[in-house]
Motif scaffolding. Structure first.
Motif, PDB file in Angstrom:
ATOM      1  N   UNK A  10       0.830  -1.202   0.000  1.00  0.00           N
ATOM      2  CA  UNK A  10       0.000   0.000   0.000  1.00  0.00           C
ATOM      3  C   UNK A  10       0.867   1.255   0.000  1.00  0.00           C
ATOM      4  N   UNK A  11       0.578   2.140  -0.957  1.00  0.00           N
ATOM      5  CA  UNK A  11       1.258   3.430  -1.072  1.00  0.00           C
ATOM      6  C   UNK A  11       0.263   4.538  -0.711  1.00  0.00           C
ATOM      7  N   UNK A  12       0.314   5.072   0.513  1.00  0.00           N
ATOM      8  CA  UNK A  12      -0.582   6.179   0.879  1.00  0.00           C
ATOM      9  C   UNK A  12      -0.182   7.437   0.103  1.00  0.00           C
ATOM     10  N   UNK A  13      -1.091   7.925  -0.717  1.00  0.00           N
ATOM     11  CA  UNK A  13      -0.781   9.052  -1.583  1.00  0.00           C
ATOM     12  C   UNK A  13      -1.253  10.363  -0.968  1.00  0.00           C
ATOM     13  N   UNK A  14      -0.531  11.438  -1.313  1.00  0.00           N
ATOM     14  CA  UNK A  14      -0.823  12.777  -0.824  1.00  0.00           C
ATOM     15  C   UNK A  14      -1.049  13.679  -2.040  1.00  0.00           C
ATOM     16  N   UNK A  15      -2.047  14.548  -1.978  1.00  0.00           N
ATOM     17  CA  UNK A  15      -2.337  15.434  -3.105  1.00  0.00           C
ATOM     18  C   UNK A  15      -1.282  16.522  -3.271  1.00  0.00           C
ATOM     19  N   UNK A  16      -0.625  16.884  -2.198  1.00  0.00           N
ATOM     20  CA  UNK A  16       0.404  17.920  -2.246  1.00  0.00           C
ATOM     21  C   UNK A  16       1.705  17.348  -1.725  1.00  0.00           C
ATOM     22  N   UNK A  17       2.670  17.188  -2.620  1.00  0.00           N
ATOM     23  CA  UNK A  17       3.948  16.602  -2.233  1.00  0.00           C
ATOM     24  C   UNK A  17       5.035  17.102  -3.168  1.00  0.00           C
TER      25      UNK A  17
END
Length: 224
Positions: free
Chosen positions: A29-36
């Motif tokens: 699982x890769x927890x994604x962030x909208x701002x990175x």
């Protein structure tokens, strides 16, 4: 286990591996962030190329979706802000998410007042963060952990239910199908999904399908 951690130096996302006794299939699982930072998306993209199957978040573009994402796009407009670039991979596996047409239909069924508030709040929030927000301030809103009990998971109402719970249900259906059809294959399935969606997904994989977390590794989202 923290899904997204905000520490003294910056924000990190935990890439977790889950396996089940007696079957070789592995979920990562890769927890994604909208701002990175662009480096975060580049690193996730590089890792995704090594997986056998990719289950990725992504609603097809629709006017309602574009309106709701204005906050992220406006926050990232200044160069010193983090960069909301999409994750790119050489693989093109099906997206286990709501189609734009379906999302638009469900969006139109929400109460008018709720839609108006969301349409006004999204760009104003983005403008405020772009003008006054710091990375430290953003970090406070990104912290996520997996302290979620699947038995206590109840759908919210209105927009929250549409954006989160109904889409989580679609993802769960997709992961269940993969598990049932391919659990005896030696494959590594990547799940690249928004960090806020990760806790109920981890809870489901563990409580309903019998998977356990065997390893987790931090990837830097952005520093200060």
């Amino acid at each position: 286990m923290d899904v997204v951690e905000a520490g003294a130096l910056g924000v990190r996302s935990a890439v977790a591996q889950l396996v089940r006794r007696g079957t070789p299939l592995r979920f990562t699982i890769y927890p994604m962030i909208h701002l990175a930072e662009p480096a975060f998306y580049a690193e996730v993209s590089r890792r995704l190329r090594g997986h056998d199957l990719i289950v990725a978040e992504g609603i097809s573009r629709a006017p309602s979706v574009n309106q709701l994402t204005k906050a992220y796009r406006r926050t990232a407009a200044r160069p010193r802000r983090t960069d909301p670039r999409g994750v790119r991979s050489r693989r093109a596996d099906p997206v286990a998410d709501m189609l734009g047409k379906e999302f638009t239909q469900k969006w139109s069924e929400l109460p008018l007042v709720e839609r108006l508030v969301a349409n006004v709040a999204a760009p104003l929030t983005g403008l405020y963060l772009r003008t006054f927000g710091t990375r430290e301030a953003l970090a406070c809103h990104l912290v996520t952990d997996d302290d979620t009990d699947i038995d206590d998971w109840h759908p919210e109402l209105g927009l929250d239910r549409l954006i989160k719970d109904e889409r989580d249900a679609l993802l769960i259906q997709a992961l269940t199908k993969i598990h049932e059809e391919r659990q005896h294959e030696q494959i590594d399935v990547a799940i690249a999904w928004g960090a806020a969606h990760v806790p109920p997904i981890v809870a489901y994989l563990m409580s309903a399908l019998g998977y356990v977390v065997i390893d987790a590794e931090w990837i830097t989202v952005f520093d200060y």
